[in-house]
Design a protein around this motif. Structure first.
Motif, PDB file in Angstrom:
ATOM      1  N   LEU A 249       0.830  -1.198   0.000  1.00 43.65           N
ATOM      2  CA  LEU A 249       0.000   0.000   0.000  1.00 43.65           C
ATOM      3  C   LEU A 249       0.868   1.253   0.000  1.00 43.65           C
ATOM      4  N   LEU A 250       1.875   1.286   0.842  1.00 44.04           N
ATOM      5  CA  LEU A 250       2.784   2.436   0.877  1.00 44.04           C
ATOM      6  C   LEU A 250       3.570   2.543  -0.420  1.00 44.04           C
ATOM      7  N   GLY A 251       3.961   1.390  -0.977  1.00 42.74           N
ATOM      8  CA  GLY A 251       4.681   1.399  -2.246  1.00 42.74           C
ATOM      9  C   GLY A 251       3.837   1.966  -3.382  1.00 42.74           C
ATOM     10  N   GLN A 252       2.574   1.594  -3.427  1.00 40.89           N
ATOM     11  CA  GLN A 252       1.682   2.135  -4.455  1.00 40.89           C
ATOM     12  C   GLN A 252       1.545   3.643  -4.319  1.00 40.89           C
ATOM     13  N   LEU A 253       1.376   4.119  -3.094  1.00 42.75           N
ATOM     14  CA  LEU A 253       1.247   5.559  -2.870  1.00 42.75           C
ATOM     15  C   LEU A 253       2.516   6.294  -3.248  1.00 42.75           C
ATOM     16  N   ALA A 254       3.662   5.757  -2.854  1.00 41.07           N
ATOM     17  CA  ALA A 254       4.939   6.412  -3.151  1.00 41.07           C
ATOM     18  C   ALA A 254       5.185   6.486  -4.649  1.00 41.07           C
ATOM     19  N   TYR A 255       4.901   5.398  -5.362  1.00 35.42           N
ATOM     20  CA  TYR A 255       5.121   5.402  -6.805  1.00 35.42           C
ATOM     21  C   TYR A 255       4.155   6.347  -7.505  1.00 35.42           C
TER      22      TYR A 255
END
Length: 259
Positions: A249-255
């Motif tokens: 979830l954090l990876g999706q937001l960061a990207y």
């Protein structure tokens, strides 16, 4: 290890991920609350109990199952689309540096799950395979270990070995360069169901048409917690699933923010 801007940014992201994920994430408000408890008892108690509540949410099956359902790609490979693909791409997931029974380094269990599924598809379709995964600190590139395992244990020899990527975005960009140079534009992408949404977006942004081939679900077909992986009581399985789902979830937001 050369400290170029890209390497510095990579390790900075790793550090931030450690702070933003369990087990440190729920510990931070607890520690902060205890530090201010004497001077600000209400604030200290609020922070400490917030950390306890956050920890429980990240290990309880009902909350972890909900989080998994928000992130995990729900559908298996659509067999009717196999003929559309020109190649199979399988992404690395890490390695074990101490594996004396295998003579040194080898891939970790997550990578094994992906490689096993990719090998099955490759034998069924006879499509060429690309393995992707670099070496963040200058060790043996993960893709080299993946190539060796596919060739020696599954009888599948990858055509392309991408050994320079350090994260999912670089997986996509560097793999696309190899594939497009050989006229490949439509791929079967093999990764964990939990990782598929982010990986698919990156490969499509790199100019490839992606047919998802996910594996190793942590939820079931109803997008609810699977009793096999997420039992009814808190366990190491629910803790792991909570970590993985929050990581993605954090990876999706960061990207999304960095586009």
């Amino acid at each position: 290890m050369e400290l170029d801007p890209g390497t510095v940014l990579f390790w900075l992201k790793k550090l931030l991920a450690v702070l933003a994920l369990p087990p440190l994430l729920p510990l931070l408000p607890i520690v902060l609350g205890l530090l201010v408890l004497r001077r600000r008892p209400r604030l200290g108690a609020l922070l400490a109990w917030t950390g306890v509540a956050l920890n429980l949410l990240l290990i309880m099956p009902f909350s972890v199952g909900w989080l998994v359902a928000q992130v995990e790609y729900p559908h298996p490979l659509d067999a009717s689309r196999l003929r559309e693909a020109q190649a199979i791409v399988v992404l690395g997931a890490g390695k074990r540096s101490h594996a004396p029974e295998f003579g040194g380094e080898t891939v970790n269990r997550l990578a094994l799950e992906r490689l096993r599924y990719a090998a099955m598809i490759a034998r069924q379709t006879q499509l060429p395979v690309l393995v992707s995964g670099g070496a963040a600190a200058g060790e043996t590139p993960e893709a080299a270990l993946m190539e060796r395992l596919l060739r020696d244990e599954h009888g599948v020899a990858p055509r392309w070995v991408e050994t320079s990527s350090r994260d999912t975005r670089e997986n996509a960009l560097l793999s696309a360069a190899h594939l497009q140079a050989d006229g490949v534009h439509r791929i079967l992408l093999v990764t964990h169901a939990m990782h598929m949404v982010r990986a698919r977006a990156e490969f499509e942004a790199a100019g490839l048409a992606v047919i998802p081939a996910p594996t190793a679900w942590l939820g079931n077909s109803d997008r609810a917690p699977s009793d096999e992986v997420l039992p009814r009581l808190p366990s190491q399985n629910t803790a792991y699933a909570g970590w993985f789902a929050l990581h993605e979830l954090l990876g999706q937001l960061a990207y999304r923010w960095s586009r």
